[in-house]
Scaffold this motif. Structure first.
Motif, PDB file in Angstrom:
ATOM      1  N   GLU A  73      -3.526  15.595  -5.522  1.00 58.45           N
ATOM      2  CA  GLU A  73      -4.098  16.374  -6.278  1.00 58.45           C
ATOM      3  C   GLU A  73      -5.718  16.166  -5.320  1.00 58.45           C
ATOM      4  OE1 GLU A  73      -3.783  20.339  -6.576  1.00 58.45           O
ATOM      5  OE2 GLU A  73      -2.221  19.043  -6.701  1.00 58.45           O
ATOM      6  N   PRO A  74      -6.208  17.023  -5.165  1.00 56.18           N
ATOM      7  CA  PRO A  74      -6.183  18.755  -4.711  1.00 56.18           C
ATOM      8  C   PRO A  74      -5.182  17.676  -3.417  1.00 56.18           C
ATOM      9  CG  PRO A  74      -8.540  18.082  -4.399  1.00 56.18           C
ATOM     10  CD  PRO A  74      -7.990  17.007  -5.028  1.00 56.18           C
ATOM     11  N   ALA A 113      -6.421  16.607   0.325  1.00 59.60           N
ATOM     12  CA  ALA A 113      -7.583  15.366  -0.010  1.00 59.60           C
ATOM     13  C   ALA A 113      -7.190  14.414   1.998  1.00 59.60           C
ATOM     14  CB  ALA A 113      -7.263  14.685  -1.126  1.00 59.60           C
ATOM     15  N   THR A 142      -9.993  11.432   2.153  1.00 61.63           N
ATOM     16  CA  THR A 142      -9.929   9.736   1.418  1.00 61.63           C
ATOM     17  C   THR A 142      -9.672   9.655  -0.071  1.00 61.63           C
ATOM     18  OG1 THR A 142     -12.254  11.450   1.186  1.00 61.63           O
ATOM     19  CG2 THR A 142     -12.385  10.103   3.496  1.00 61.63           C
ATOM     20  N   ALA A 158     -11.902   8.857  -1.822  1.00 65.46           N
ATOM     21  CA  ALA A 158     -13.423   9.615  -3.022  1.00 65.46           C
ATOM     22  C   ALA A 158     -12.557  11.547  -3.051  1.00 65.46           C
ATOM     23  CB  ALA A 158     -14.606  10.243  -1.813  1.00 65.46           C
ATOM     24  N   GLU A 159     -12.184  11.900  -1.932  1.00 66.51           N
ATOM     25  CA  GLU A 159     -11.652  13.099  -2.492  1.00 66.51           C
ATOM     26  C   GLU A 159      -9.847  13.533  -3.589  1.00 66.51           C
ATOM     27  OE1 GLU A 159     -11.025  14.591   1.598  1.00 66.51           O
ATOM     28  OE2 GLU A 159     -12.589  14.669   1.643  1.00 66.51           O
ATOM     29  N   VAL A 160      -9.827  12.465  -3.718  1.00 63.55           N
ATOM     30  CA  VAL A 160      -8.835  12.800  -4.223  1.00 63.55           C
ATOM     31  C   VAL A 160      -8.871  12.657  -5.926  1.00 63.55           C
ATOM     32  CG1 VAL A 160      -6.328  11.374  -5.552  1.00 63.55           C
ATOM     33  CG2 VAL A 160      -7.439  11.141  -2.850  1.00 63.55           C
ATOM     34  N   GLU A 161      -8.685  13.375  -6.692  1.00 63.96           N
ATOM     35  CA  GLU A 161      -8.243  13.535  -8.556  1.00 63.96           C
ATOM     36  C   GLU A 161      -7.292  13.406  -8.863  1.00 63.96           C
ATOM     37  OE1 GLU A 161      -9.680  17.820  -9.819  1.00 63.96           O
ATOM     38  OE2 GLU A 161     -10.895  17.448  -7.979  1.00 63.96           O
TER      39      GLU A 161
END
Length: 186
Positions: free
Chosen positions: A90-91, A94, A96, A98-101
């Protein structure tokens, strides 16, 4: 002469039709390779979080290895060794780390102990949700009656089939088994 010209036109049309298909196949293959690379990086990251957690942290996120309170990854009963196989993020888009929550993954953690081989080790396993933040948050659905519903609440609906599946990466379990053997001197 008409037959060879016709064959050339047919060959040209076929080639023109195959170019977009080949291009699409390359795009899909590239996306799958990047997704596999992202999942590999997330597996290493989440494995490190789980293996480096203190006994209290393990208790807080739902693991009970039956050991006394300890500090760091090595506890009175042994060392925690984990395998992690991510199946979603999530989101959703994503690309990378760095983009993954949030990472959704199957995990299996075993604790080393005197005389305990891999097959007889105390383990915890199943789907987990890990928020990659400072500090990271690990959520494990509580076992027992109602477990499937708790998994459904923990994991987004688009990942339910994967959450109730199993490890898709046998290499992750084999790598954990090797680390377990090294930790126990087997």
């Amino acid at each position: 002469m008409a037959a060879p010209a016709r064959r050339v036109r047919i060959a040209t049309v076929v080639a023109l039709l195959l170019v977009p298909v080949a291009g699409a196949a390359l795009l899909v293959a590239g996306h799958q390779a990047r997704q596999h690379e992202l999942e590999g990086r997330l597996a290493v990251l989440v494995t490190g979080l789980l293996e480096g957690a203190t006994a209290d942290e393990h208790r807080r996120h739902g693991h009970d290895f039956g050991h006394d309170r300890g500090q760091g990854a090595v506890h009175g009963a042994g060392e925690v060794v984990c395998a992690v196989d991510p199946f979603g993020v999530e989101p959703a888009g994503a690309a990378t780390v760095a983009e993954v929550e949030w990472v959704y993954a199957h995990h299996m953690c075993a604790i080393t102990g005197p005389g305990a081989g891999w097959a007889r080790s105390v383990r915890a396993s199943g789907p987990i949700a890990v928020r990659l933040g400072d500090p990271p948050v690990v959520r494990v659905p509580e076992p027992g009656a109602g477990y499937p519903e708790r998994v459904r609440r923990l994991v987004p609906e688009r990942h339910h089939a994967a959450a109730f599946g199993g490890f898709g990466d046998d290499d992750a379990i084999e790598a954990a088994r090797r680390r377990f053997a090294a930790a126990t001197g087997q």
